[in-house]
Scaffold this active site. Sequence first.
Site, PDB file in Angstrom:
ATOM      1  N   ASP A 142       0.836  -1.203   0.000  1.00 17.71           N
ATOM      2  CA  ASP A 142       0.000   0.000   0.000  1.00 17.71           C
ATOM      3  C   ASP A 142       0.873   1.256   0.000  1.00 17.71           C
ATOM      4  O   ASP A 142       2.069   1.205   0.321  1.00 17.71           O
ATOM      5  CB  ASP A 142      -0.872  -0.046   1.271  1.00 17.71           C
ATOM      6  CG  ASP A 142      -2.142   0.764   1.159  1.00 17.71           C
ATOM      7  OD1 ASP A 142      -2.281   1.535   0.191  1.00 17.71           O
ATOM      8  OD2 ASP A 142      -2.994   0.643   2.065  1.00 17.71           O
TER       9      ASP A 142
ATOM     10  N   ASP B 287     -10.830   2.158  -3.002  1.00 14.00           N
ATOM     11  CA  ASP B 287     -11.377   1.852  -1.678  1.00 14.00           C
ATOM     12  C   ASP B 287     -12.893   1.857  -1.711  1.00 14.00           C
ATOM     13  O   ASP B 287     -13.542   1.506  -0.726  1.00 14.00           O
ATOM     14  CB  ASP B 287     -10.892   2.887  -0.654  1.00 14.00           C
ATOM     15  CG  ASP B 287      -9.516   2.519  -0.131  1.00 14.00           C
ATOM     16  OD1 ASP B 287      -9.102   1.360  -0.309  1.00 14.00           O
ATOM     17  OD2 ASP B 287      -8.851   3.393   0.456  1.00 14.00           O
TER      18      ASP B 287
HETATM   19  C1  DGJ Z   1      -5.762   1.995   1.965  1.00 10.98           C
HETATM   20  C2  DGJ Z   1      -6.171   0.760   1.233  1.00 10.98           C
HETATM   21  O1  DGJ Z   1      -6.704   1.094  -0.013  1.00 10.98           O
HETATM   22  C3  DGJ Z   1      -7.158  -0.004   2.083  1.00 10.98           C
HETATM   23  O2  DGJ Z   1      -7.630  -1.122   1.375  1.00 10.98           O
HETATM   24  C4  DGJ Z   1      -6.498  -0.406   3.364  1.00 10.98           C
HETATM   25  O3  DGJ Z   1      -5.470  -1.298   3.117  1.00 10.98           O
HETATM   26  C5  DGJ Z   1      -5.998   0.830   4.087  1.00 10.98           C
HETATM   27  N1  DGJ Z   1      -5.177   1.630   3.239  1.00 10.98           N
HETATM   28  C6  DGJ Z   1      -5.219   0.431   5.312  1.00 10.98           C
HETATM   29  O4  DGJ Z   1      -4.628   1.492   5.912  1.00 10.98           O
END
Ligand code: DGJ
Length: 759
Positions: free
Chosen positions: A480, A550
């Site tokens: 990430d 997300d």
């Molecule tokens: C952003 C990601 O897109 C989410 O799926 C998740 O992993 C969060 N970060 C965790 O902090």
Amino acid sequence: MEIVYREEQGLFRLTSGNMEYGIGIVDGQYVGHVYFGKRIEDDGYTYLMRTGEAPYTPSANKRETGAFMDSFPFEYSVWGRGDYRESCLMVKSPEGYRGCELWYEGYRILDGKPRLSGLPATFCKDPEGGDGKTLELYCKDKVLGLRVILRYSIFADSEALLRSVELVNEGDKRVCLEKVLSACLDMDSGHEQVLTLNGSWGRERHMERRDLAYGKQQVSSVRGETSHQEQPFMAVLDQNADQDHGEVYAMHLIYSGNFAAQVEKSQYDSLRMTIGIHPEGFSWMLKPGEHFTAPEAVLVYSDEGLGKMTRTFHDLYRNHLIRSPYLHEKRPVLLNNWEATYFDFNSDKLIAIAREAGKRGIEMLVMDDGWFGCRDSDNSSLGDWFVNEEKLQGTLKELVDRVREEGLLFGIWFEPEMVSPNSLLYRQHPDWAFAVPGRDPVQIRAQYVLDLSRPEVRDYVFEAVANILRSADISYVKWDMNRQLTDVGGLCMGAERQGELFHRYVLGVYELQERLVTEFPGLLLENCSAGGARFDPGMLYYSPQIWCSDDTDAIERLAIQEGTALLYPLSTMGAHVSDCPNHVTGRVTPFTTRGHVAMAGTFGYELDITRISREDQKEIEEQVKQYHQFQPLVREGDYFRIASYSENHLYDCWEVVSKDQRQALVTYVQVLARPNYHSRRIRLKGLREDGWYRLETEDLRMGEYGEGLAQPQNGGVYSGRLLMRGGILVDPMKGDYTSRLFHLVSVDHPGSRGTKGQG
Ligand code: DGJ
């Protein structure tokens, strides 16, 4: 596939399939763009460069060289010598003079395709390079001693053209590169439109189409990553172009940092498309003997609308960019605990989820953010990559072993590029974060960005991740990156090199991911950036899939996934079913629809399976079965867009057809129920005209041909011709956000039973 040089005409012709690209050498000096489009099969077209039109002929009329410079279709434009359209190259001499001029010196035609040092790039499938060819054009600025190598590659099985640029300082003084774009494409204009992908967090890559006007129209990022907001892509297309008709010229950049993609309409109604690293904040000091390579640009021409452009990108990326061994493998159905628990979990909770997930056929548990340091919220601990054994009630290995005993694989989340101000790492190495002396670095999500241009920082980051992976049986990593770059100052970098940091950061990310996939070749890597802020072809070179957004709301996902699939194969799009009301939009959609939409991607779950209804739990079992049935088709097939909810505001529909055209899967989403309306005609695409297909409906809750399904005609068997010209009729369904899958399986002749084809 062929690259030939016609000396008499001074013409290079690159051809592959139905695509032709022509480059002309004028007066033995200028490298001009002659043609890009449908194959011509004729050597006599250099007149298209208009060099004979007064007063622009440079050899005959030196008085008007400036006019020539400002209208000639250059293959690679430079700044400072009279071409006032967008330049690709701007160089500053040690004395501070700006300007550059390229003189053609020679060429080489190679079998295969050279690697781009430190950068992701397309490659030949054949290790001997038998399926690719490359043209190298050598140019030189004699005043600066700068050699410019323009590279053009083609593949036997693709109509895409790949371009890159390498600069070599052959002089005895250092020069400063202030702008190095990867490609430019000059052409005449008619009545075009521009297509780009734009958005924001939670609504990435929406398609945006508008009329082309005089001047410059640009999409770009100076955020240090490709971004939620814009994609390193631009297409110029006929006003009337649609999925199946019209000419399209597209550019896409294989890069994950700052970029600019632009089209400019000039005074003479010519167009110049350019793409490359954004010049803002960029400079690169090139010492004598040093090389600089700009990222690779992909150029695609389609004379059959956006659909053909899309399929050219999909096949190129599947065949020549994604290296992961998972590319042609079924990815395990995963359950990620982010939306299930956020930071509030321990091993017992995860095991309870894994146990229930395993019963329903889910194959992998992914432990997301919150397992390390003292991280119970996003306020701390990035950089402290040691396991919080108190929270996990034991070691990581113990947890992984318990998950494995439940019959599931185990995956884990990292955010390796970042450091929290509140972390041991930052307390020990505050200088490892980007900062400008005297200023407090800007915090985004309470974190700073590590200076990955520094080898010792990269080594720390790599070892931290690798040690965790070495400690337990881990099959998957979600990598990430949750903030954009600010305060890009390197405390170890000299003043004249600060402008290199954005690019060096991206090179650092690439080096880290290269090391990761080299040491852990069996690892399934999924890239992610606060959802889909780094969904780009650069990252695909390392990971076969990227988290799309997300926003897992099935309706918002229609637009996100439509835009993403415009360029990227469905097998790359991270897509999960989540719980409702959706955590981002608050919308409530049927579980079935969420499954159908996620099935157009890598497929998985993002919910607490122990807390959803029995009915939904049961439906997971059916969805997983469907996933196993359709995944090879979705992963390998040809993608066709049939209708767009973003355009019609009522319904969405797409289709995937197996390469052998023996089966197809149509996903239909009725976003809004329309009262007092008859059935909707859906005309399919990509089938065999003279083939026969049995229509099999997939309906989990209603049984075959329940409410809302197509009324089967002809005993459910149709000719390919009928399905494509006449179409099927889909009855209105009750309720918004409803969806259906239609599976077509080829049969030998009407009335016979279906035989399932291979995907
Ligand atoms: C952003 C990601 O897109 C989410 O799926 C998740 O992993 C969060 N970060 C965790 O902090």
